[in-house]
Design an enzyme around this catalytic site. Structure first.
Site, PDB file in Angstrom:
ATOM      1  N   SER A 161       0.998  -1.060  -0.098  1.00 33.88           N
ATOM      2  CA  SER A 161      -0.077   0.061   0.071  1.00 33.88           C
ATOM      3  C   SER A 161       0.718   1.297   0.019  1.00 33.88           C
ATOM      4  O   SER A 161       2.004   1.319   0.769  1.00 33.88           O
ATOM      5  CB  SER A 161      -0.732  -0.041   1.187  1.00 33.88           C
ATOM      6  OG  SER A 161      -1.793   1.374   1.324  1.00 33.88           O
ATOM      7  N   ASN A 167      -6.378  -1.036   1.835  1.00 29.14           N
ATOM      8  CA  ASN A 167      -5.729  -0.733   3.305  1.00 29.14           C
ATOM      9  C   ASN A 167      -6.325   0.249   4.121  1.00 29.14           C
ATOM     10  O   ASN A 167      -6.749   1.357   3.696  1.00 29.14           O
ATOM     11  CB  ASN A 167      -4.221  -0.135   2.934  1.00 29.14           C
ATOM     12  CG  ASN A 167      -3.369   0.084   3.967  1.00 29.14           C
ATOM     13  OD1 ASN A 167      -3.559   1.001   4.672  1.00 29.14           O
ATOM     14  ND2 ASN A 167      -2.433  -0.892   4.530  1.00 29.14           N
ATOM     15  N   CYS A 215       0.875   2.695  11.064  1.00 32.68           N
ATOM     16  CA  CYS A 215       1.421   3.637  10.375  1.00 32.68           C
ATOM     17  C   CYS A 215       2.198   4.553  11.119  1.00 32.68           C
ATOM     18  O   CYS A 215       1.640   4.996  12.149  1.00 32.68           O
ATOM     19  CB  CYS A 215       0.334   4.317   9.523  1.00 32.68           C
ATOM     20  SG  CYS A 215       1.027   5.795   8.598  1.00 32.68           S
ATOM     21  N   LEU A 228      -1.243   9.158   5.175  1.00 31.35           N
ATOM     22  CA  LEU A 228      -2.162   8.846   4.518  1.00 31.35           C
ATOM     23  C   LEU A 228      -3.106   9.860   3.812  1.00 31.35           C
ATOM     24  O   LEU A 228      -4.313   9.585   4.185  1.00 31.35           O
ATOM     25  CB  LEU A 228      -2.931   8.092   5.890  1.00 31.35           C
ATOM     26  CG  LEU A 228      -2.500   7.102   6.702  1.00 31.35           C
ATOM     27  CD1 LEU A 228      -3.126   6.750   7.912  1.00 31.35           C
ATOM     28  CD2 LEU A 228      -2.129   5.596   5.992  1.00 31.35           C
ATOM     29  N   LYS A 239      -3.689   2.280  -1.966  1.00 29.76           N
ATOM     30  CA  LYS A 239      -3.435   3.202  -0.838  1.00 29.76           C
ATOM     31  C   LYS A 239      -4.312   3.264   0.053  1.00 29.76           C
ATOM     32  O   LYS A 239      -5.322   2.936  -0.062  1.00 29.76           O
ATOM     33  CB  LYS A 239      -2.921   4.543  -1.449  1.00 29.76           C
ATOM     34  CG  LYS A 239      -4.239   5.375  -2.030  1.00 29.76           C
ATOM     35  CD  LYS A 239      -3.669   6.677  -2.809  1.00 29.76           C
ATOM     36  CE  LYS A 239      -2.558   7.449  -2.090  1.00 29.76           C
ATOM     37  NZ  LYS A 239      -2.994   7.945  -0.772  1.00 29.76           N
ATOM     38  N   GLY A 263       7.086  -2.937  -2.284  1.00 33.44           N
ATOM     39  CA  GLY A 263       7.025  -1.551  -2.116  1.00 33.44           C
ATOM     40  C   GLY A 263       7.818  -0.469  -2.803  1.00 33.44           C
ATOM     41  O   GLY A 263       7.556  -0.198  -3.920  1.00 33.44           O
TER      42      GLY A 263
END
Length: 303
Positions: free
Chosen positions: A21, A99, A130, A73, A45, A265
């Site tokens: 993500s 995600n 995160c 985010l 994402k 990633g």
């Protein structure tokens, strides 16, 4: 050709290669470079209940053998995703996975409930790790109690495959993995980024607007491998490995350490075709070593 198919907590995949993500957009962005339907799964994402602007710039920085980010985010919220993005990606012939993140347990649950109604989204990856948001995120993923509380609540609301993304910024990641397994997770993915920072010595200031950020890329692979190995020995649910995977050999190492699938990633930023190169490389490795299925090398590390 070897059998590359895997099953992750009820999610059937044509091969064990997924995208991490935040590094692959919504999949569409890479369609000019590769046939994205040939990837085992695309994790879009990070998605939250409400619109998020993310953190101020600068929010990315190169480091030796890696990169730092503090994007925070940024997204337009789950309702925007449902109305505008889902219709465009729902017919991509692979597993589209969302995600999910939140600032509170209620946020996670509300977002998961909305995504549960989307027929062509077969799984979510619950982001409790995160490091780049002030509320929620990693706060839930650093204690067994916090992790268990959010996963248990989401499990009641979400009926499909639930993958939980774990933070490496903990003392004992196996304990966290066991907590989310007991709370109903179908799988765990690890690792998310490590906390790091960069300093501009000439200006005597931090490079990132938030001072600290998430470290990813080849430099984190040894830590990720170690944690995948520890977690795979502790839990019974499938483990998805990620962290510094740049090529097929890296991916093979994660399988040997106990991962049933992997995510790529940072490497996507360097080579947008890397995912399919890794798929081909895994097949080549299995053929050369006489294995008929990728499942045969999961946890096959000789110690």
């Amino acid at each position: 050709m070897a059998d590359l198919s895997v099953n992750i907590g009820g999610l059937q995949m044509k091969n064990p290669v997924m995208t991490a993500s935040g590094t692959f957009g919504y999949g569409e962005e890479y369609a000019d470079f590769i046939d994205i339907s040939q990837i085992g799964g695309i994790i879009v994402k990070g998605t939250t209940l409400a619109h998020r602007e993310g953190n101020p710039y600068p929010r990315m920085a190169e480091t030796p053998s890696g990169m730092l980010n503090c994007v925070g985010l940024q997204n337009k919220g789950v309702d925007y995703f449902i109305q505008n993005i889902y219709p465009r990606i729902k017919n991509i012939q692979t597993n589209m996975i969302v995600n999910v993140s939140g600032a509170s347990v209620d946020d996670y649950v509300a977002t998961a409930e909305k995504i549960n109604e989307l027929d062509d989204i077969r799984a979510i990856e619950l982001n409790i790790s995160c490091p780049n948001v002030k509320q929620g995120g990693m706060a839930f993923g650093t204690t067994c109690t916090g992790a268990e509380s959010v996963v248990s609540a989401v499990r009641k609301a979400y009926k499909k495959t639930l993958i939980v993304k774990l933070s490496p910024n903990v003392t004992n990641i196996a304990e966290i993995a066991l907590a989310v397994e007991s709370a109903g997770a179908d799988s765990v993915s690890l690792i998310n980024t490590l906390m790091g920072m960069a300093i501009d010595a000439e200006r005597m200031k931090p490079v990132l607007s938030t001072v600290t950020g998430g470290l990813s890329g080849p430099c984190v692979k040894p830590v990720a491998l170690r944690m995948v190995w520890q977690v795979s020995k502790a839990v019974k649910i499938p483990v998805v490995g990620l962290g510094g995977i740049m090529n097929a050999t890296d991916a093979i190492e994660f399988f040997l350490a106990g991962a049933s699938a992997i995510e790529i990633g940072t490497a996507n930023f360097i080579d947008p075709t890397v995912t399919l190169k890794v798929v081909a490389g895994i097949n080549d490795y299995l053929d050369r070593h006489g294995f008929s299925s990728v499942k045969e090398i999961v946890g096959a590390l000789k110690i």
